[in-house]
Design an enzyme around this catalytic site. Structure first.
Site, PDB file in Angstrom:
ATOM      1  N   GLU A  31       2.471  10.580  -1.024  1.00 53.62           N
ATOM      2  CA  GLU A  31       0.886  11.535  -0.556  1.00 53.62           C
ATOM      3  C   GLU A  31       1.112  12.690  -0.059  1.00 53.62           C
ATOM      4  O   GLU A  31       0.709  13.677  -0.359  1.00 53.62           O
ATOM      5  CB  GLU A  31       0.388  10.721  -0.384  1.00 53.62           C
ATOM      6  CG  GLU A  31      -1.160  11.892  -0.517  1.00 53.62           C
ATOM      7  CD  GLU A  31      -2.266  10.071  -0.740  1.00 53.62           C
ATOM      8  OE1 GLU A  31      -2.068   8.828  -0.787  1.00 53.62           O
ATOM      9  OE2 GLU A  31      -3.671  10.337  -1.102  1.00 53.62           O
ATOM     10  N   HIS A  34       1.395  -1.085  -0.069  1.00 54.11           N
ATOM     11  CA  HIS A  34      -0.212  -0.059  -0.827  1.00 54.11           C
ATOM     12  C   HIS A  34       0.463   1.353  -0.178  1.00 54.11           C
ATOM     13  O   HIS A  34       1.052   2.078  -0.948  1.00 54.11           O
ATOM     14  CB  HIS A  34      -1.127  -0.060   1.052  1.00 54.11           C
ATOM     15  CG  HIS A  34      -1.486   1.323   1.136  1.00 54.11           C
ATOM     16  ND1 HIS A  34      -1.240   2.123   2.399  1.00 54.11           N
ATOM     17  CD2 HIS A  34      -2.366   1.396   0.761  1.00 54.11           C
ATOM     18  CE1 HIS A  34      -1.925   2.698   2.458  1.00 54.11           C
ATOM     19  NE2 HIS A  34      -3.055   3.071   1.300  1.00 54.11           N
TER      20      HIS A  34
END
Ligand SMILES: [Zn+2]
Length: 399
Positions: free
Chosen positions: A198, A172
């Site tokens: 991110e 992930h």
């Protein structure tokens, strides 16, 4: 559309796009009954006032995830909300979500997808759908040691079966996957999808071991005793782990650090940006034009309905056109087609040529091919038809 005796078909048009730059005017596409293109050639005689474009590639989506009941715009609490929603979800609900997502994707012109499969529920639905691309089985486990990591990968990996949907793994993110789990995933699967760089808190956690991600992992009981942070940023960390490869798809890359663009370009890895998610979290658009200039294949994805109002690639294209106004219609269309195919490692998608799947879109022809493409990427050209595997599917009439 005409049907040939062999069960295939052909369609002639004022413009036929081979890819984002090359086209025939007028042109004709011919396909066989297996839905494969057998010829792309100059058309003779009268043609319809239409343009054929390759089907779009949605390079990053989570088809199982439903919209959150209450929107959450802060990223770390948002992860908590998604995990709670998943814990309360049912197999039936997820399957329903996947079935609706497949319909939405096709209707908005996406004929291929890179899906992150968190639970295994609904993978058979996607496999039976006409959509091509890659299904990445998701892996999480920041606490997993070598043995546990290898066991998890063995359980989750179903390998490459025949069919139009290829397999991959999605460890992930660097804040939710241990070093051993990254290594085990990379050993098992050639194609990886990783959420990377991110938010600033991710970089903070990797550099210092502190911040909201350390708190979240501790709450979840997943911060190993004696954990020491790598002491570098996300991209450098993936490089150290030898998972930054040409077959690795990095998703988001909002917070790249000095030297990261060169690292990604040298590895030949791709980046997927998701304009809907950028808007949802009120983030600044990252430096996509500079990444493209550095030679990185940058693709487009919708991400999930938990951070996007729709799964429409046409909405993503229109949002990308306004976020990066310096990009040409051809650059934007390339991101939504052949760069997506490159990112998924699936040759033959996003282009109309003999041997490729007969996956294409029908839009009205404007005065020139460039004007047609410009209208399309800005969401101004109605989608008249979506053809996938040589068969006509229902299209949304507007974008
Ligand atoms: Zn995602």
């Amino acid at each position: 559309m005409t049907s040939a005796a062999a069960g295939g078909g052909s369609l002639a048009a004022r413009f036929v796009a081979i890819d984002s730059r090359r086209y025939l005017a007028p042109g004709e596409v011919v396909w066989n009954r297996r839905g494969r293109i057998v010829a792309v050639r100059k058309a003779r005689g009268a043609v319809a006032d239409i343009c054929l474009l390759p089907g779009l590639v949605n390079a990053h989506a989570h088809l199982q995830i439903a919209p959150l009941a209450a929107p959450e715009r802060d990223f770390v609490p948002w992860i908590g909300a998604v995990l709670r929603a998943r814990a309360q979800g049912t197999m039936r609900g997820e399957r329903q979500q996947v079935a609706e997502a497949v319909t939405d994707l096709l209707a908005s012109g996406a004929t291929a997808v890179g899906d992150i499969d968190s639970t295994g529920n609904g993978r058979d639905l996607l496999r039976r759908s006409p959509l091509r691309g890659r299904s990445y089985r998701e892996l999480t486990g920041f606490h997993l040691d070598r043995v546990a990591a290898r066991t998890l990968v063995r359980e989750r990996w179903h390998g490459n079966r025949s069919g139009v949907l290829a397999a991959g793994l999605s460890p992930h993110a660097p804040y939710s996957v241990s070093a051993e789990l990254f290594r085990a995933a990379a050993r098992q699967a050639r194609h990886l999808a990783i959420h990377c760089a991110e938010v600033p808190e991710e970089q903070q956690f990797l550099r210092t071991g502190r911040g909201p991600f350390a708190d979240l992992l501790a709450q979840l009981g997943r911060l190993p005793e004696g954990f020491r942070a790598p002491g570098c940023g996300a991209v450098a960390w993936l490089q150290q782990l030898a998972v930054l490869r040409a077959t690795t798809q990095l998703v988001h890359c909002q917070e790249l650090l000095r030297g990261d663009v060169a690292r990604i370009a040298a590895a030949g890895a791709s980046i997927v940006v998701c304009p809907g998610t950028i808007t949802y979290f009120r983030r600044q658009p990252p430096a996509v034009p500079a990444w493209l200039r550095a030679g990185i294949p940058v693709a487009l994805g919708t991400d999930s309905r938990a951070s996007n109002a729709s799964l429409s690639m046409r909405d993503e294209l229109a949002a990308a056109a306004s976020m990066w106004p310096g990009l040409s219609p051809s650059d934007l269309f390339k991101m939504a087609t052949t760069n997506g195919a490159r990112s998924l490692g699936t040759a033959g998608l996003g282009t109309l040529r003999p041997g490729a799947a007969a996956d294409f879109l029908v839009v009205p022809a404007a005065a020139s091919f460039t004007a047609t493409l410009a209208a399309f990427v800005h969401g101004q050209a109605p989608l008249q038809a979506v053809v996938c595997g040589g068969r006509r599917r229902r299209a949304h009439t507007s974008r």
